[in-house]
Design an enzyme around this catalytic site. Structure first.
Site, mmCIF file in Angstrom:
data_model
loop_
_atom_site.group_PDB
_atom_site.id
_atom_site.type_symbol
_atom_site.label_atom_id
_atom_site.label_comp_id
_atom_site.label_asym_id
_atom_site.label_seq_id
_atom_site.Cartn_x
_atom_site.Cartn_y
_atom_site.Cartn_z
ATOM 1 N N LEU A 618 0.827 -1.209 0.000
ATOM 2 C CA LEU A 618 0.000 0.000 0.000
ATOM 3 C C LEU A 618 0.858 1.254 0.000
ATOM 4 C CD1 LEU A 618 -2.652 -1.056 2.676
ATOM 5 C CD2 LEU A 618 -2.969 -0.970 0.214
ATOM 6 N N SER A 619 1.963 1.240 0.744
ATOM 7 C CA SER A 619 2.799 2.432 0.813
ATOM 8 C C SER A 619 4.158 2.064 1.381
ATOM 9 C CB SER A 619 2.145 3.489 1.698
ATOM 10 O OG SER A 619 2.101 3.025 3.023
ATOM 11 N N THR A 622 9.709 5.797 5.615
ATOM 12 C CA THR A 622 11.132 5.838 5.920
ATOM 13 C C THR A 622 11.584 4.546 6.591
ATOM 14 O OG1 THR A 622 10.793 8.164 6.324
ATOM 15 C CG2 THR A 622 12.905 7.272 6.970
ATOM 16 N N ASP A 739 8.400 9.980 12.760
ATOM 17 C CA ASP A 739 8.158 10.216 11.333
ATOM 18 C C ASP A 739 6.744 10.738 11.085
ATOM 19 O OD1 ASP A 739 8.541 10.252 8.617
ATOM 20 O OD2 ASP A 739 8.450 8.079 8.351
#
Ligand code: NAG
Ligand code: NAG
Ligand code: NAG
Ligand code: NAG
Ligand code: NAG
Ligand code: NAG
Ligand code: NAG
Ligand code: NAG
Ligand code: NAG
Length: 893
Positions: A618-619, A622, A739
Site C-alpha cells: 500500500l505504501s 522511511t 516520522d
C-alpha cells in the site's frame, strides 16, 4: 500550434548568423527531446500548450541565460518511472537530478554522452545492474550520487579519470569488491560515502592525502585493515563513520589534528590500543562512539577538553581505571555510556552536576563505591544504568529526585538497606525498575504502586520480606515481574500481570501462596495468619524438592503434547495446499494477537505470505512498508513490515515484543494501536486494522484534482485537530514520534484521522543503531531544521513536523515542490510570503478560503498556528497540548 512554434524558431534560426543557426538547431533539438521525455514520463506540464515558444519555463528545467540551452534538469521527487535514455540527448546538461523517483532497470550507458555534466544525482530509485563504465567519460563531473538503489558489482576502475569529483556517494546498494585505490588519488574529494554495501578489503591508504576530505562514511561493510592516517592529513575531516566493519589496529594520534572533527563513530570493529590523548585537541568534538572494540587502557581525561561533547560511548571494550573526575567539565554531555569495561572506583559526582546528562550507563564494570545522594541533581536524567557492579551502601532517598527517569537498573550489586519509598515518586519510570541480586531487606514500599507506567519490575534475589502490597495493583502497565528468591509471605495479590506470570517469578520465597504458584492459600490466610499456609507451602516444597524428576517428566509430557498438536495442525494445513507452496512456507518465529476476540480471525502464515507479494503493497515509508493482507477468515489487515536493515529491532526482539504489547494498551481515538505482531526469518511485522479510505496525503493531494472535489474546510479543521490530539496524547505519555507526515495519517470511514507508525519510535533507538542519522529523522520536507545538528528527535521537532502537515491542509500543497523555487520548501515558501509581497490569502487554498468569510477567517487563524509550529527556533514552538487548544478555539468561534 506546436508545429508553428517550432517553425518560428527554425525560421528565426535561418535568418541569423550561421553560429546562431547551430545553437538554434540545438535549442530545437532540446525542445523535441523534452517533449519526448515528457511524453515518456507522463509529465503533463511539459507541453507546448503551456508556453508556446519557451520550454525553458517548464517546471524543473533551467536554461543557460545567454543561449537558452537546457543546462539543468530537476525531476526529483515525482514518483516517476519509465525510460530515461533520451535525457542523454540534452547535450548541454550540466546538472541532472532524478533522485527520489521509481526508476528501475539499468542506468542508461548513454548518460556517458553528457560530456558537460557536473552534477548527477540518481539516488533513491530502484536502479539495478552495475555502475556504468561509461561514466568515465563525464570528465567534468563534480558530484556523483547513486545511493539507495539496488546496484551490484564493483565500483568501476574506469572511473579513475573523474579527476574533478568532489562528492562521491554510493551508499545503501549491494556493491562488493574493494574501495578502488584511485579514490585515494582524487585531489578534490570532499565527501565520500559508501556505507551499507558489501565492500571488503582495506580503506585505501592514500584516501584524503591529497584532498580536503570532510565527510567519510563507510559503515556496515566488511572492511579490514586499519584506519589510515591519511584521512586526517589535511585536517579538514568533520565526520568519520566506520561503524560495523572488521577494522583492526589503533586509533591514529593524528586524529587529534582535525580540529573541526565533530562526529567520530568507529564502534563495532576490532580496534585495539588506547584512546590517544590528542583527542583533547579536537575542540569541536560532539559525538565519539567507539563501543564494541578491543580498546584498552584508561579513559583519558583529555576528553574533558572537548567542551561540545554530547555523546561518549566506549561500552564493551577493555578499559580500566576510573571515570575521570574532569568529565564534570563536560557541560553539554547528554550520554555517557561506558558499560562492559573494567572500571572501578566511585560513581563520579562531578558528572552528575552536568545539567544535560540524560543517560548514564556505567553497568557491567567493577565500580565499588556507593550511590551518591546527589545522584539526581540533574533533572534531565532518563536512563540510570548501574547494574552488574560492586556498589555498596544503601539506595539514597534522594533517588526520588530523578523525576524524569525512564529506566533504573541497580541489579547485581552489594546494595543494602530498604527499598526507599521515594522510588514511587518517579512517575515517569516505565522501561524497567531492576533492584535484583542485592542485599536489600525489609518490606516493599506501597508507594511502588504509583508507578503506573512501569513495564518491568525485578526485585528478585534479595532478602525482602512481608507481604506483596496490594497497592502494587496500581502498576497498570506491568508486563514482567520477578519477586523470586526473597522472604515474601502471604497471598499473591490477585492482579492479572501477577497471575499471568510464570510461577518462577514467585518461587524461592518462604511463605507466598496463590496463583500462579501451585499452592493455594487456605481460606483463613487472607487475614495474615499464615501458619497453615506455611505448612502447606512446606509440603509442596517437599513435593517439588523430592519430585523434581516428576516435574521434569510433566514438562516433557506437556511439550510432547504441544508438539503433537502442532504437527497435526501442520498436517491438516498442508493437505489444503499445493506441494510446492509448502517449501515456501514462512517459518514463523514468534507472533501474538493482543485482542482475544481477533485471535481466531488472524492467521500468521497468511500475514507473512501477504508481505511477500508486491501487489499487496500500500505504501512505503522511511522505516517500513505497509501491505494489505486478507485473512482466510475474510478479515483484512494492514501489515507494517519494518525495514530489515533495522538490525536493532531483530537483535532486541524480546524488548520489542514488550514495547509493542505495551503500545497495544495505549488507547486513543487518533492513534493506531498494534493488534499484534509476527516475526519470521529476519522480518518483523506489526498488525493493524485496515483503513480503506487511505492516508491524509492521498486525501489532500490525490482527490483535489479529481472531478468530485468538494471544498470542505470544517472537515479539514477536524482532521487537523484530531492529528494534534493524537500527538498531544503521545507526548503526554513521553513518546516522541519519529516520522510525522501526512502519509502516516490514515482516515477512517468518518474522516477521523488516525496517526500511524507510533511503534517505530519505541522500536528504534536512534542513538544506538548503525543506521545513518538521516534515516531516523523522518520524511523529506517534514524534518525540523535543528535535527541536522542536534541529531536528536524531540517533542518540539514533532511540533514542527505537525506544523508542516497543518500547512499542507491549509494550502493543499506538497511539503516539497519545485514550484516554490530552488531550495525552498513549503515552510520557507509560507514564511517568506510577506517578503515577496504576498498576503496570507494568496498562500491558502483559494478553493476553500473564497467560499465564505467565516471559512477564510478560520483558515487565517489556523495559518497563525502553523507558523508558530514551524518556527525555526524549537523553544518558540508551542506545546502540542496548546496547539490542540488553539485549534479547538478556532472551531468553536
Ligand atoms: C511563456 O514564457 C515567457 C518567457 O519565460 C513568459 O514571459 C510568458 O509569460 C510565458 N507565457 C505563458 C502563457 O506562461
Ligand atoms: C554562455 O555563457 C557561458 C558562461 O555562463 C559561456 O561559457 C558561454 O561561452 C556562453 N555562450 C555564448 C554562446 O555566449
Ligand atoms: C529506451 O529508449 C531507447 C531509445 O530512446 C531504446 O533504445 C531502449 O531500448 C529503451 N530501453 C528500454 C529498456 O526500453
Ligand atoms: C551515446 O552513447 C551510446 C552508448 O554509450 C553510444 O552507443 C552512442 O554512440 C553515443 N552517441 C553519441 C552521439 O555520442
Ligand atoms: C546526492 O549527492 C549529492 C552530492 O553529494 C548531494 O548534493 C545530494 O544532495 C545527494 N542527494 C540526496 C538525495 O541526498
Ligand atoms: C595515484 O597517483 C600516483 C601518483 O600521484 C600514481 O603513481 C598512482 O599510480 C595512482 N594510483 C592510481 C590507482 O591511480
Ligand atoms: C579481534 O582481534 C583479536 C586480536 O587482536 C583476535 O584475537 C580476535 O579474534 C579478533 N576478533 C574478530 C572478531 O576478528
Ligand atoms: C560548540 O558548538 C557551538 C554551537 O553549535 C558552536 O557555535 C561552537 O563553535 C562549538 N565550539 C567549538 C569549540 O567547536
Ligand atoms: C575499589 O577497587 C579498587 C581496585 O580493585 C581498589 O584499589 C579500591 O581500594 C577499592 N575501593 C574500595 C572502596 O573498596
Amino acid at each position: 500550434m506546436p508545429i508553428l512554434s517550432l517553425l518560428s524558431i527554425l525560421v528565426f534560426g535561418l535568418l541569423s548568423s550561421s553560429q546562431l543557426l547551430i545553437v538554434n538547431a540545438q535549442i530545437l533539438n532540446d525542445q523535441l527531446t523534452l517533449l519526448a521525455i515528457g511524453e515518456e514520463l507522463k509529465l503533463s506540464d511539459w507541453s507546448v500548450k503551456n508556453n508556446v515558444t519557451d520550454h525553458c519555463s517548464w517546471p524543473g528545467i533551467y536554461c543557460s541565460s545567454n543561449n537558452s540551452l537546457v543546462e539543468r534538469l530537476d525531476l526529483s521527487n515525482h514518483g516517476l518511472q519509465g525510460n530515461i535514455t533520451l535525457i542523454s540527448e540534452l547535450k548541454s546538461l550540466k546538472w541532472l537530478d532524478l533522485s527520489f523517483n521509481n526508476f528501475h532497470g539499468n542506468i542508461p550507458f548513454s548518460f556517458g554522452n553528457l560530456s558537460e555534466l557536473e552534477f548527477l544525482d540518481l539516488s533513491f530509485n530502484n536502479f539495478g545492474g552495475s555502475i556504468p563504465n561509461e561514466f568515465a567519460r563525464l570528465k567534468h563531473l563534480q558530484a556523483l550520487n547513486v545511493s539507495n538503489n539496488l546496484l551490484v558489482g564493483v565500483i568501476p576502475d574506469e572511473l579513475e579519470g573523474l579527476k574533478k569529483l568532489q562528492e562521491l556517494q554510493v551508499y545503501t546498494n549491494r556493491l562488493n569488491g574493494s574501495i578502488p585505490l584511485w579514490v585515494g588519488n582524487l585531489t578534490n574529494l570532499r565527501v565520500f560515502t559508501a556505507y551499507e554495501n558489501d565492500l571488503s578489503g582495506v580503506i585505501p591508504d592514500k584516501l584524503g592525502l591529497y584532498s580536503e576530505l570532510e565527510l567519510l562514511n563507510l559503515h556496515s561493510n566488511q572492511l579490514e585493515g586499519s584506519i589510515p592516517e591519511s584521512i586526517f592529513a589535511m585536517e579538514k575531516l568533520e565526520t568519520l563513520v566506520l561503524t560495523q566493519n572488521r577494522l583492526t589496529g589503533v586509533i591514529p594520534e593524528s586524529m587529534g589534528n582535525c580540529k573541526g572533527l565533530s562526529s567520530v563513530r568507529i564502534g563495532n570493529n576490532n580496534l585495539t590500543g588506547g584512546i590517544p590523548r590528542e583527542i583533547g585537541n579536537i575542540s569541536g568534538l560532539t559525538y565519539f562512539e567507539a563501543d564494541n572494540n578491543n580498546l584498552s587502557g584508561e579513559i583519558v581525561k583529555e576528553f574533558s577538553r572537548c567542551s561540545n561533547l554530547t555523546l561518549l560511548n566506549l561500552a564493551s571494550n577493555g578499559f580500566t581505571g576510573i571515570v575521570p573526575f574532569e568529565f564534570g567539565l563536560l557541560s553539554n554531555l547528554q550520554e555517557l555510556i561506558v558499560s562492559g569495561n573494567s572500571l572501578f572506583g566511585e560513581i563520579p559526582t562531578s558528572i552528575l552536576r552536568g545539567k544535560n546528562l540524560n543517560k548514564l550507563d556505567l553497568s557491567n564494570n567493577r565500580l565499588n563505591g556507593t550511590i551518591p545522594e546527589s545522584i539526581c541533581n540533574t533533572s534531565r536524567m532518563q536512563f540510570l544504568l548501574l547494574g552488574q557492579n560492586s556498589l555498596r551502601g544503601e539506595i539514597p532517598h534522594e533517588i526520588g529526585n530523578c523525576a524524569k527517569l525512564l529506566e533504573l537498573q541497580l541489579g547485581s550489586n552489594y546494595l543494602t538497606g530498604n527499598v526507599p519509598p521515594e522510588i514511587g515518586h518517579i512517575k515517569n519510570l516505565q522501561i524497567s525498575l531492576n533492584l535484583s541480586s542485592n542485599h536489600l531487606h525489609g518490606k516493599l514500599p506501597e508507594e511502588l504502586g504509583k508507578l503506573d507506567k512501569l513495564v518491568s519490575l525485578d526485585v528478585s534475589s534479595n532478602q525482602l520480606s512481608g507481604i506483596i502490597p496490594a497497592a502494587l495493583k496500581g502498576m497498570l502497565s506491568l508486563i514482567e515481574v520477578n519477586f523470586s528468591n526473597n522472604q515474601f509471605t502471604g497471598p499473591i495479590p490477585s492482579f492479572v500481570p501477577f497471575q499471568k506470570s510464570l510461577n518462577s517469578s514467585f518461587l524461592g520465597n518462604k511463605g507466598l501462596c496463590g496463583e500462579p504458584l501451585s499452592n493455594s492459600c487456605s481460606l483463613n490466610d487472607s487475614d495474615g495468619n499464615s501458619y497453615h499456609h506455611k505448612v502447606s507451602y512446606r509440603i509442596i516444597l517437599a513435593v517439588i524438592g523430592s519430585g523434581l524428576a516428576v516435574f521434569a517428566s510433566v514438562t516433557v509430557v506437556v511439550l510432547l503434547f504441544m508438539m503433537r498438536e502442532k504437527q497435526e495442525k501442520a498436517a491438516k494445513d498442508s493437505t489444503t495446499e499445493d506441494a510446492d507452496e509448502i517449501s515456501n512456507k514462512p517459518v514463523i518465529l514468534a507472533g501474538n494477537v493482543f485482542l482475544e476476540n481477533l485471535r481466531q480471525a488472524i492467521d500468521f502464515e497468511a500475514v507473512a505470505k501477504a508481505t511477500m507479494k508486491d501487489s499487496n503493497k500500500l505504501s512505503t515509508g522511511t522505516f517500513s512498508a505497509v501491505y494489505k493482507a486478507e485473512m482466510p477468515s475474510g478479515m483484512i489487515l494492514s501489515v507494517r513490515k519494518l525495514k530489515s536493515m533495522d538490525k536493532t529491532v531483530i537483535n532486541h526482539r524480546s524488548k520489542m515484543i514488550r514495547e509493542v504489547e505495551r503500545l497495544s494498551k495505549l488507547c486513543h481515538d487518533n492513534l493506531m494501536r498494534p493488534l499484534g505482531f509476527v516475526v519470521f526469518e529476519d522480518v518483523v511485522l506489526l498488525l493493524h486494522h485496515y483503513f480503506p479510505n487511505g492516508t491524509l496525503a492521498q486525501f489532500l493531494h490525490d482527490s483535489t484534482t479529481s472531478d468530485e472535489y468538494k471544498p470542505d474546510w470544517p472537515a479539514r479543521l477536524a482532521i487537523a485537530i484530531g492529528v494534534a490530539e493524537g500527538l498531544a496524547f503521545l507526548h503526554h505519555v513521553a513518546i516522541i514520534h519519529l516520522d510525522i507526515s501526512s502519509g502516516n495519517v490514515v482516515l477512517d470511514s468518518n474522516l477521523n484521522p488516525v496517526v500511524g507508525e507510533v511503534e517505530i519510535s519505541k522500536l528504534l533507538d536512534p542513538c544506538r543503531g548503525t543506521a545513518s542519522i538521516s534515516a531516523v529523522a523522518g520524511s523529506f520536507g517534514y524534518i525540523p531544521p535543528e535535527y541536522a545538528y542536534t541529531m536528536q528527535v524531540t517533542a518540539p521537532g514533532n511540533v514542527y513536523s505537525y506544523g508542516v502537515v497543518l500547512l499542507e491542509i491549509l494550502t493543499t500543497r506538497l511539503p516539497v515542490d519545485e514550484a516554490f523555487g530552488e531550495g525552498i520548501d513549503l515552510v520557507k515558501w509560507v514564511h517568506t510570503a510577506p517578503s515577496r509581497g504576498e498576503t496570507p490569502e494568496q498562500i491558502l487554498d483559494a478553493r476553500l478560503s473564497t467560499v465564505s468569510f467565516a471559512w477564510r477567517k478560520e483558515m487565517l487563524a489556523a495559518l497563525k498556528v502553523a507558523l508558530l509550529c514551524t518556527d525555526s527556533t524549537p523553544a518558540k514552538r508551542p506545546k502540542m497540548k496548546n496547539v490542540v487548544e488553539m485549534l479547538q478555539e478556532i472551531e468553536q468561534t
